[in-house]
Design an enzyme around this catalytic site. Structure first.
Site, short mmCIF file in Angstrom:
data_model
loop_
_atom_site.label_atom_id
_atom_site.label_comp_id
_atom_site.label_asym_id
_atom_site.label_seq_id
_atom_site.Cartn_x
_atom_site.Cartn_y
_atom_site.Cartn_z
N CYS A 184 3.65 2.70 -11.87
CA CYS A 184 2.80 2.23 -10.78
C CYS A 184 1.82 1.19 -11.32
O CYS A 184 1.47 1.19 -12.50
CB CYS A 184 2.06 3.40 -10.16
SG CYS A 184 1.01 2.94 -8.76
N ASP A 186 -1.23 1.03 -10.73
CA ASP A 186 -2.55 1.64 -10.89
C ASP A 186 -3.07 1.48 -12.31
O ASP A 186 -2.38 1.78 -13.29
CB ASP A 186 -2.46 3.13 -10.53
CG ASP A 186 -3.81 3.78 -10.36
OD1 ASP A 186 -4.55 3.86 -11.36
OD2 ASP A 186 -4.13 4.21 -9.24
N HIS A 253 2.29 8.97 -10.52
CA HIS A 253 1.06 9.63 -10.98
C HIS A 253 0.41 10.42 -9.86
O HIS A 253 0.67 10.20 -8.67
CB HIS A 253 0.07 8.61 -11.54
CG HIS A 253 -0.47 7.64 -10.52
ND1 HIS A 253 -1.69 7.80 -9.90
CD2 HIS A 253 0.06 6.51 -10.01
CE1 HIS A 253 -1.90 6.80 -9.07
NE2 HIS A 253 -0.86 6.00 -9.11
N CYS A 264 -1.90 8.28 -5.84
CA CYS A 264 -1.37 6.92 -5.75
C CYS A 264 -1.78 6.27 -4.44
O CYS A 264 -1.42 6.75 -3.36
CB CYS A 264 0.15 6.94 -5.88
SG CYS A 264 0.90 5.30 -5.86
#
Length: 523
Positions: A184, A186, A253, A264
């Protein structure tokens, strides 16, 4: 290690490992609480950390943890983040100077002393008109801190080359000739390789990041084709007829402390949705390969979850057919606790036993046998490596990160940020065109509206794309591409740009990791 022997030893002397309880998902099935074990719920209440019941006294240490490497990484992380964290205090000191005739000189002294560089003299000298342009200075300081971080990471990458060669040999020995890992976007996953998984840079490992792990299947198919062609033409790293596989890994995550709000963002902090989306992408990739190149085009799949509060991972164990399940996994936070009092050999055996136990899951986690030996070895290595990171978070962050949510310093756009790998340093959007990458960009902008714009600070955005100097004209084409992407970003976020709340910088870089970074004039 002889895994069959290790399993026999563990069966003879069990240390209490419990396979994950079967759980379901979807209509009519119980929802998986992927990062919400009893210990993690205790963590959320401020009681015990899942890794060590003695915190905060901290008098325990796991036999598989590399304490020396933890100390080195802690120093490295503090140095990198310290460069960014010093920016706002330095600007506050500059803002308090007053606009005397020696303002520019005194501001430069503060910048040099606190940040290690000097601002653009022209920006400081025109401060007498409308006051110091703090937005521009903030952006300039952020980009300078980034360049310093990249220089440090480039040195680290060069030092990792020998370890990377060892990793290449290990991967081939496990039966993998290429690995593609999608995470991801992130920022809390930016430390995945050097910290969470403890993997050095490797010629066989490709990395990318997309919001919600929604990676580009067509791009991955092209990379698969390139890897297979190289095997056929060059025999690298294995011959075309060797019994090795291409491994595709997806990393999602969640949050154990605040799962409903700090999961997320691309999936509304819904861990079920995040898992389902990652699995769907993995299966679509495998099906694309099989449809285009027949069933003999072997690929392996792996799904990994990260608790961004503790960096503990969960690895979903493939069955003998290579299929995955949301409910068949090894929870490394639990495994850490259960092996804490064992010596190194015993703990290593327990890791392999945990993989075997997960493979024998019942209920919704039931699979068709165990994965092949190479996959088991890889999974065991990742779990063992992550033991050090669980210990690291206990040693240097009090058991769980205080910045449990987003705390990124800038947005990175493009395909060239492999050098910058520290948690919560950057939100990264893999963008080929703004039209295709709009979702990833919009999520990043939304995050930074809360982080920066709400404090009247601009959003620093760095575009960085790689070219291949071996290909004639590659650099010129990539430079033009960067300018097109920059123009499209400026048009999409014109309101922020007009208010001085979005600052762009552009760079290009040759293909090898650690290559010199070259600035691109956006005009």
């Amino acid at each position: 290690m002889d895994t069959r022997k290790s399993f026999a030893l563990r069966q003879a002397r069990s240390h209490g490992y419990r396979a994950p309880a079967p759980i379901g998902m979807g209509v009519g099935r119980p929802a998986p609480t992927v990062f919400a074990s009893g210990a993690l719920h205790a963590l959320a209440r401020g009681h015990e950390h899942p890794a060590c019941i003695t915190l905060p006294e901290r008098n325990c240490s796991h036999a598989l943890a590399d304490l020396e490497e933890n100390a080195r990484l802690a120093e490295f992380e503090a140095a990198i983040k310290g460069g960014f964290d010093a920016i706002v205090p330095a600007l506050q000191e500059i803002a308090a100077l007053g606009l005397g005739e020696d303002f520019a000189r005194r501001a430069q002294e503060i910048a040099q002393r606190r940040l290690g560089f000097q601002f653009s003299q022209a920006v400081l000298e025109r401060a007498w008109v409308n006051g110091p342009e703090m937005g521009l200075l903030f952006g300039e300081a952020t980009f300078a801190a980034l360049e310093s971080a990249i220089a440090r990471f480039s040195q680290q990458i060069r030092a990792e080359m020998a370890a990377g060669q060892s990793l290449d040999s290990f991967l081939v020995d496990c039966g993998f000739h290429a690995v593609s890992i999608s995470t991801c976007s992130d920022g809390r996953l930016k430390g995945l390789f050097p910290f969470i998984l403890r993997l050095p840079s490797s010629a066989l490992v490709r990395r990318d990041a997309f919001a919600g792990v929604l990676f580009d299947i067509e791009e991955d198919v092209r990379h698969w084709e390139s890897a297979e062609l190289r095997r056929f033409r060059e025999g690298y790293p294995t011959m075309a007829d060797a019994n090795t596989r291409y491994l595709k890994v997806a990393v999602y995550h969640g949050s154990s402390v605040d799962p409903s709000h700090e999961g997320c963002a691309a999936h509304g902090s819904n861990i079920n949705t995040a898992i389902e989306a990652a699995l769907e992408r993995l299966y679509q990739f495998r099906l694309a390969i099989e449809n285009a190149f027949c069933c003999g085009a072997s690929t392996d799949l792996l799904l990994i979850g990260v608790d961004t509060d503790t960096d503990a991972i969960r690895i979903h164990i493939p069955d003998a057919n290579g299929d995955l399940s949301p409910h068949r996994y090894v929870d490394n936070a639990e495994l850490y606790k259960q092996t804490l009092g064992l010596d190194r050999d015993q703990a290593t055996l327990a890791v392999y036993e945990a993989i075997r136990a997960a493979s024998n899951s019942d209920g919704w986690g039931r699979g068709e046998g165990m994965p092949h030996d190479g996959m088991r070895r890889l999974i065991a290595t990742l779990l063992i490596n992550n033991m050090s990171q669980i210990e690291y978070v206990g040693q240097y962050h009090g058991g769980w990160y205080q910045d449990g949510g987003h705390a990124e310093r800038f947005i990175g756009v493009g395909n060239g940020f492999q050098e910058v790998q520290i948690r919560n340093l950057a939100y990264y959007a893999h963008v080929d065109t703004v039209e295709e990458g709009a979702q990833h960009l919009d999520i990043g902008i939304k995050i930074f509206k809360k982080l920066n714009v709400s404090r009247h600070l601009p959003i620093p955005m760095v575009l960085r794309y790689r070219y291949d100097s071996r290909v004639p004209g590659s650099r010129d084409r990539v430079v033009e591409r960067v300018r097109r992407v920059a123009a499209a970003i400026e048009a999409r976020y014109a309101n922020l740009l007009d208010q001085g709340l979005l600052i762009l910088r552009a760079r290009v870089q040759d293909r090898p990791l650690g290559s010199a970074i070259e600035e691109v004039d956006l005009g």
